[in-house]
Write a protein that holds these residues in place. Structure first.
Motif, mmCIF file in Angstrom:
data_model
loop_
_atom_site.group_PDB
_atom_site.id
_atom_site.type_symbol
_atom_site.label_atom_id
_atom_site.label_comp_id
_atom_site.label_asym_id
_atom_site.label_seq_id
_atom_site.Cartn_x
_atom_site.Cartn_y
_atom_site.Cartn_z
ATOM 1 N N LEU A 127 -2.126 17.128 -9.653
ATOM 2 C CA LEU A 127 -3.134 17.311 -10.699
ATOM 3 C C LEU A 127 -4.135 18.396 -10.312
ATOM 4 O O LEU A 127 -4.478 19.271 -11.114
ATOM 5 N N THR A 128 -4.600 18.353 -9.049
ATOM 6 C CA THR A 128 -5.563 19.348 -8.589
ATOM 7 C C THR A 128 -5.018 20.756 -8.777
ATOM 8 O O THR A 128 -5.683 21.639 -9.344
ATOM 9 N N LYS A 133 -3.877 6.604 4.627
ATOM 10 C CA LYS A 133 -3.413 6.492 3.239
ATOM 11 C C LYS A 133 -4.602 6.510 2.279
ATOM 12 O O LYS A 133 -4.631 7.253 1.308
ATOM 13 N N MET A 156 0.246 7.992 -5.018
ATOM 14 C CA MET A 156 -0.953 8.352 -5.799
ATOM 15 C C MET A 156 -1.595 9.633 -5.293
ATOM 16 O O MET A 156 -1.974 10.508 -6.068
ATOM 17 N N SER A 157 -1.683 9.737 -3.947
ATOM 18 C CA SER A 157 -2.308 10.963 -3.436
ATOM 19 C C SER A 157 -1.452 12.169 -3.783
ATOM 20 O O SER A 157 -1.975 13.253 -4.076
ATOM 21 N N MET A 172 0.051 4.177 -2.383
ATOM 22 C CA MET A 172 -1.045 5.113 -2.104
ATOM 23 C C MET A 172 -0.530 6.510 -1.795
ATOM 24 O O MET A 172 -1.135 7.504 -2.184
ATOM 25 N N TRP A 173 0.573 6.611 -1.081
ATOM 26 C CA TRP A 173 1.159 7.942 -0.825
ATOM 27 C C TRP A 173 1.521 8.611 -2.150
ATOM 28 O O TRP A 173 1.257 9.779 -2.366
ATOM 29 N N VAL A 203 -5.713 9.237 -0.637
ATOM 30 C CA VAL A 203 -5.906 8.946 -2.069
ATOM 31 C C VAL A 203 -7.295 9.353 -2.511
ATOM 32 O O VAL A 203 -7.472 10.059 -3.521
ATOM 33 N N SER A 235 -7.709 13.326 -2.358
ATOM 34 C CA SER A 235 -6.993 14.070 -3.393
ATOM 35 C C SER A 235 -7.528 13.719 -4.774
ATOM 36 O O SER A 235 -7.606 14.567 -5.671
ATOM 37 N N THR A 252 0.808 -1.225 0.000
ATOM 38 C CA THR A 252 0.000 0.000 0.000
ATOM 39 C C THR A 252 0.841 1.275 0.000
ATOM 40 O O THR A 252 0.317 2.363 0.100
ATOM 41 N N ASN A 253 2.145 1.135 -0.118
ATOM 42 C CA ASN A 253 2.997 2.325 -0.180
ATOM 43 C C ASN A 253 2.672 3.204 -1.389
ATOM 44 O O ASN A 253 2.820 4.424 -1.341
ATOM 45 N N ALA A 271 -8.938 16.334 -7.471
ATOM 46 C CA ALA A 271 -8.453 16.436 -8.851
ATOM 47 C C ALA A 271 -9.608 16.355 -9.834
ATOM 48 O O ALA A 271 -9.675 17.102 -10.811
ATOM 49 N N PHE A 326 -4.754 21.745 -12.470
ATOM 50 C CA PHE A 326 -6.055 22.097 -13.071
ATOM 51 C C PHE A 326 -6.516 23.451 -12.558
ATOM 52 O O PHE A 326 -7.030 24.285 -13.302
ATOM 53 N N MET A 327 -6.318 23.675 -11.244
ATOM 54 C CA MET A 327 -6.790 24.931 -10.667
ATOM 55 C C MET A 327 -6.068 26.131 -11.266
ATOM 56 O O MET A 327 -6.664 27.169 -11.508
ATOM 57 N N ALA A 369 -11.509 19.601 -9.803
ATOM 58 C CA ALA A 369 -10.768 20.661 -10.498
ATOM 59 C C ALA A 369 -10.837 20.465 -12.009
ATOM 60 O O ALA A 369 -10.995 21.415 -12.777
ATOM 61 N N ILE A 419 -8.229 36.296 -26.090
ATOM 62 C CA ILE A 419 -8.819 36.560 -27.393
ATOM 63 C C ILE A 419 -8.500 38.004 -27.759
ATOM 64 O O ILE A 419 -8.829 38.932 -27.024
ATOM 65 N N ILE A 420 -7.827 38.166 -28.886
ATOM 66 C CA ILE A 420 -7.445 39.513 -29.292
ATOM 67 C C ILE A 420 -8.687 40.257 -29.770
ATOM 68 O O ILE A 420 -9.463 39.747 -30.576
ATOM 69 N N PHE A 448 -2.318 13.072 -7.291
ATOM 70 C CA PHE A 448 -3.633 13.733 -7.356
ATOM 71 C C PHE A 448 -3.548 15.180 -6.889
ATOM 72 O O PHE A 448 -4.190 16.066 -7.453
ATOM 73 N N VAL A 449 -2.749 15.419 -5.868
ATOM 74 C CA VAL A 449 -2.613 16.804 -5.375
ATOM 75 C C VAL A 449 -1.992 17.679 -6.461
ATOM 76 O O VAL A 449 -2.456 18.794 -6.736
#
Lengths: 205, 329
Positions: free
Chosen positions: A19-20, B38, A12-13, A9-10, B42, B45, A6-7, B49, A23-24, B52, A34-35, A16-17
């Motif tokens: 990515l967030t 954990k 992945m999060s 998962m860190w 996931v 977040s 499950t390591n 995402a 996007f923001m 967003a 737009i000119i 995701f952060v």
């Protein structure tokens, strides 16, 4: 064993952060503004013909309005080609082989035009003068395929409005005048993003 | 645990303990604090995402209503449904531009097929038609959409590749050039209609190919299919100044379009189906443009087709355009 599996998962999060945030703050998106193009002036799409049609046989000079016969009843008609008195300094006759005033203007009544038999043609029906030489063009105009047409194509709904010859052609210099073209397609976007291409295209300027 | 059970849970090499926890399931398993954190990280977040990434959908609320979303195809709408749609669009236009539009669904006339003829001997490239069209048909000013492209062509060739739209001399016409305006040619065999996957564009019985802007999905296949480059795409929300909006609108013609749809010349059908001449023709300073009903033998276009030497662009494409060019001299 479970801790190992499950390591991820860190990780992945974390992804995701990232990515967030991206996007923001619109990291990959199209950030081009737009000119704003300048608006076209209204003269560039007017329905007005290029010339103003004169409705009365008058001459405005030095603050006075004259009718043609005010002077011409006292003046002997000139027999010389292109002989202009100071009363008409602005008229330059460039009408091809036709270089004599009285080919079109009536010799006895200068407020009318003339046909080839010296009959009077009213001032407002000047096209009858033109048609004596310009037969094929006149035929096209009558059919509606030469010159400007306005309003209705369908005669059951309304009249088609044909403009007369002199709405576009100066009778003294009948060649259609060159004009300034309306602005072309705006290429600021191209100019900004494809600098090389636009410099090549506009090298003639 | 038997050998069979191990195979079933797919952890043959693992310990008995690990296999058991998987059988219990992801959510039911007794979970340590560390694992809980954990997983929460996931899921949290990931949701952030997703939100967003989807956030541009917030803008949709302004541009599309539920009613608009379920609107039927133009051909499937009944009179009452069309009236409601027209009322809805009219209100939208009024809110956005502050004018009360005369929006209507103009149907084709019987016994009419439109044909356009353009006299290349007369055209002087002054681009009045381009701007008259933009003004009439509520096209976007920034980014710029123009239905008519006027090509400056060197004399002595019909090769479109040698022409340019970007000319700006002091005066036109220039001696070494002639000018070729190109717009939608309203083909009798239109490739754009065949390319459309959703039938958002079709040919009406008077020969005009129209677009239902509410049905278009913006795939731009039609744009690619057109051999004359006559279709335009709204890459951004169209920008029309309030004082330039034309309130005389047709449902299939010049009502304001939205971002993401294709548009093109429609022979000013809100004008021409009511007997008027198109806006580009009225603005042409030289009278190079001739418009009318080809089914009427006395019409101007019939005279042109009978008496002048006409040709069409890219005849070999087999599109059978209803837009004819001719030279007069």
């Amino acid at each position: 064993m479970r801790t190992d599996s499950t390591n991820y998962m860190w990780w992945m999060s974390g992804v995701f952060v990232v990515l967030t945030l991206s996007f923001m703050f619109n990291v990959w998106g199209d950030k081009r503004d737009i000119i704003q193009h300048p608006l076209t002036e209204e003269k560039h799409f007017t329905k007005q013909p290029v010339r103003e049609v004169k409705l009365e046989p008058t001459l405005y000079q030095d603050g006075y309005m004259y009718r043609c016969n005010d002077c011409h009843k006292n003046i002997e008609p000139s027999t010389v080609q292109k002989s202009f008195f100071s009363a008409h300094p602005d008229i330059v006759l460039e009408h091809g082989a036709n270089n004599y005033c009285l080919t079109c203007h009536n010799v006895t009544n200068r407020e009318t035009f003339t046909d080839l038999n010296h009959n009077e043609i009213p001032f407002t029906k000047s096209h009858q003068t033109c048609l004596q030489c310009h037969g094929p063009i006149y035929r096209d105009w009558e059919k509606g395929v030469h010159g400007r047409m306005n309003d209705f194509w369908d005669s059951s709904k309304g009249e088609i409005r044909k403009l007369s010859c002199v709405a576009c052609h100066d009778p003294h210099q009948p060649k259609f005048k060159p004009m300034k073209p309306a602005p072309g397609p705006n290429i600021q976007n191209l100019r900004k993003y494809l600098q090389d291409l636009t410099t090549e295209e506009h090298s003639h300027e | 645990m038997s050998e069979d059970n191990r195979k079933k849970c797919g952890c043959g090499a693992g310990s008995d303990e690990g296999c058991k926890s998987n059988q219990d399931g992801f959510f039911n398993a007794p979970i340590s604090r560390r694992d809980f954190l954990k997983r929460s990280a996931v899921i949290g977040s990931g949701a952030a995402a997703l939100i967003a990434a989807m956030s541009p959908l917030r803008l949709l609320k302004e541009s599309i209503t539920a009613e608009e979303f379920v609107q039927k195809h133009y051909k499937e709408m009944t009179k009452e449904e069309m009236d409601r749609v027209i009322e809805r669009i009219s209100n939208k236009v009024k809110d956005k531009y502050g004018v009360n539009p005369n929006l209507r669904d103009v149907k084709p006339m019987d016994g009419v097929e439109y044909v356009y003829a353009l006299n290349l001997s007369r055209c002087n490239g002054s681009r009045r038609c381009v701007h008259a069209c933009v003004n009439e048909n509520n096209q976007s000013r920034s980014p710029e959409i123009q239905y008519i492209s006027v090509f400056k062509m060197p004399k002595g060739t019909m090769d479109m590749e040698q022409g340019t739209r970007h000319y700006d001399p002091k005066e036109v016409p220039e001696d070494d050039s002639y000018y070729l305006p190109v717009q939608c040619l309203q083909c009798e065999n239109p490739p754009c209609v065949k390319a459309c996957p959703v039938e958002a564009t079709w040919q009406e019985k008077d020969g005009i190919t129209v677009i239902d802007y509410n049905w278009c999905i913006g795939c731009r296949y039609c744009e690619a299919a057109c051999p004359y480059w006559a279709r335009r795409f709204n890459f951004a929300e169209p920008d029309i100044p309030k004082d330039r909006i034309n309130p005389d609108m047709g449902y299939l013609s010049n009502r304001p379009r939205q971002k993401g749809v294709v548009e093109k010349c429609h022979f000013c059908l809100h004008r021409t189906r009511e007997g008027k001449l198109p806006a580009c023709l009225e603005a042409c300073p030289t009278g190079a443009r001739i418009f009318g009903n080809i089914l009427d033998p006395k019409s101007e276009v019939s005279y042109v087709l009978k008496n002048k030497r006409v040709f069409v662009l890219k005849e070999e494409a087999g599109t059978l355009p209803r837009f004819f060019y001719f030279f007069d001299k």
